[in-house]
Design an enzyme around this catalytic site. Structure first.
Site, mmCIF file in Angstrom:
data_model
loop_
_atom_site.group_PDB
_atom_site.id
_atom_site.type_symbol
_atom_site.label_atom_id
_atom_site.label_comp_id
_atom_site.label_asym_id
_atom_site.label_seq_id
_atom_site.Cartn_x
_atom_site.Cartn_y
_atom_site.Cartn_z
ATOM 1 N N ASP A 2 0.830 -1.197 0.000
ATOM 2 C CA ASP A 2 0.000 0.000 0.000
ATOM 3 C C ASP A 2 0.869 1.254 0.000
ATOM 4 O O ASP A 2 1.823 1.368 0.777
ATOM 5 C CB ASP A 2 -0.890 0.006 1.250
ATOM 6 C CG ASP A 2 -1.777 1.241 1.303
ATOM 7 O OD1 ASP A 2 -2.818 1.243 0.623
ATOM 8 O OD2 ASP A 2 -1.425 2.205 2.013
ATOM 9 N N TYR A 28 2.506 10.469 -0.605
ATOM 10 C CA TYR A 28 3.600 10.103 0.295
ATOM 11 C C TYR A 28 4.926 10.592 -0.283
ATOM 12 O O TYR A 28 5.317 10.204 -1.384
ATOM 13 C CB TYR A 28 3.662 8.589 0.509
ATOM 14 C CG TYR A 28 2.461 7.989 1.209
ATOM 15 C CD1 TYR A 28 1.512 8.782 1.855
ATOM 16 C CD2 TYR A 28 2.260 6.614 1.228
ATOM 17 C CE1 TYR A 28 0.416 8.231 2.490
ATOM 18 C CE2 TYR A 28 1.167 6.040 1.866
ATOM 19 C CZ TYR A 28 0.239 6.858 2.494
ATOM 20 O OH TYR A 28 -0.841 6.299 3.117
ATOM 21 N N GLN A 57 12.124 -5.502 11.322
ATOM 22 C CA GLN A 57 10.817 -5.129 11.870
ATOM 23 C C GLN A 57 9.689 -5.812 11.099
ATOM 24 O O GLN A 57 8.661 -6.169 11.675
ATOM 25 C CB GLN A 57 10.641 -3.612 11.810
ATOM 26 C CG GLN A 57 11.567 -2.844 12.739
ATOM 27 C CD GLN A 57 11.477 -1.344 12.528
ATOM 28 O OE1 GLN A 57 11.137 -0.876 11.443
ATOM 29 N NE2 GLN A 57 11.790 -0.579 13.562
#
Length: 334
Positions: free
Chosen positions: A49, A54, A291
């Site tokens: 996404d 952005y 992560q």
């Protein structure tokens, strides 16, 4: 990785979506961004996404480059339109036909693809007739530039009206992308019930509340160096609402709950949003590849009623539940 249907469509998405808001093209170097995308692929994530806004289109370019050698039909690529892009002129924002039609072509070029699987209205546009917006989306679907249409942060009445128009225009409105976490539950009383009736799924962002639900922010202590809370490129603005001692003290009570079920606090937070049957996928971001691998462990986890009750008790009154907090700007932002 587990997969869920998106709304009433036949499209399946990975329970964990990799998103690049606040990272690609701004906070994270491009090579690290590529490594994070590869980590997502290695973990079984197929859904990605992004949005044209952005990093003012840079995030789409980074994602497109990172995915360029992957088999396109094995991926679900999502992007969005609404917020200002480019030089931010009077028509470089909103959900007018002009902005939508120009934006989809720009996004496809940057993402290096002929189509996106899901094209989303990033907010509701009060200054454009909804019929104009939905007709433009219908034309994009018919042109094969987007397979499905979704929205982000729309209210229950807005979803109902848009769903009705989409049905008349011959395409499916399949998703909404709201903020949702154990701390931010504003969609539960109105948006989720309406979505369930309409066959719309939630693709939720910020399931770990900008990192607060990882437990790394401690009440009364200095903010961790290099964390989102110290990032001056936008991160500190998005997280500051959660940094009160009251919230941070409540969040620390989740640590023994996570430990009891064999999860990290971040994994518990992601698993929590996935317990809602109206949630199709939880969006995770990452500034480091490790992560990604850690958060993916939340896929397929079932939290029993006792665990959910303990989470509610731990967080108590710091949880935000007001449905009026689901909002879009009253006027377009230039």
């Amino acid at each position: 990785m587990e997969f869920r249907y998106l709304g009433n469509s036949g499209l399946k998405v990975s329970e964990i979506t990799y998103g690049n808001w606040l990272t690609h093209g701004s906070q994270v170097e491009n090579e690290v961004a590529r490594e994070c995308v590869q980590a997502a692929l290695d973990a079984g994530i197929t859904t990605f996404d992004t949005a044209d806004a952005y990093a003012n289109t840079a995030a789409e370019k980074v994602l497109g480059k990172a995915l360029r050698h992957e088999r396109r039909s094995s991926l679900e690529i999502f992007t969005k339109v609404y917020w200002p892009t480019g030089p931010k002129g009077p028509n470089d924002t909103g959900l007018s036909r002009k902005h939508i039609m120009e934006s989809i072509d720009g996004s496809l070029t940057r993402l290096r693809t002929d189509y996106v699987d899901l094209y989303q209205a990033h907010r509701y546009d009060y200054e454009t007739p909804l019929e104009e917006t939905m007709t433009a989306f219908a034309d994009i679907v018919r042109a094969g530039k987007a397979l499905y249409i979704g929205v982000s942060e729309w209210t229950a009445p807005q979803l109902r009206e848009a769903h009705g128009l989409a049905s008349k225009l011959g395409f499916q409105l399949v998703s909404n992308q709201p903020q949702y976490s154990a701390l931010w539950r504003v969609i539960e009383t109105e948006v989720v019930p309406a979505s369930g009736e309409l066959g719309i799924s939630q693709i939720v962002w910020s399931p770990v509340a900008q990192g607060v639900l990882t437990g790394k922010y401690k009440p009364g202590q200095q903010l961790p160096e290099g964390s989102r809370a110290t990032d001056t490129k936008g991160g500190e603005d998005t997280i500051k609402r959660w940094l009160s001692d009251e919230v941070l003290t409540a969040v620390q009570k989740l640590e023994p709950i996570a430990s009891d079920v064999g999860l990290t606090m971040a994994q518990l937070a992601v698993a929590w949003v996935l317990q809602n049957p109206n949630v199709a996928s939880a969006i995770i971001g990452a500034s480091k590849p490790e992560q990604v691998a850690s958060n993916v462990a939340a896929a397929g986890v079932t939290l029993d009623a006792e665990v959910l009750a303990r989470i509610d008790e731990a967080l108590g009154d710091v949880v935000e539940r007001d449905p009026a907090k689901t909002t879009s700007p009253a006027t377009r932002v230039a």
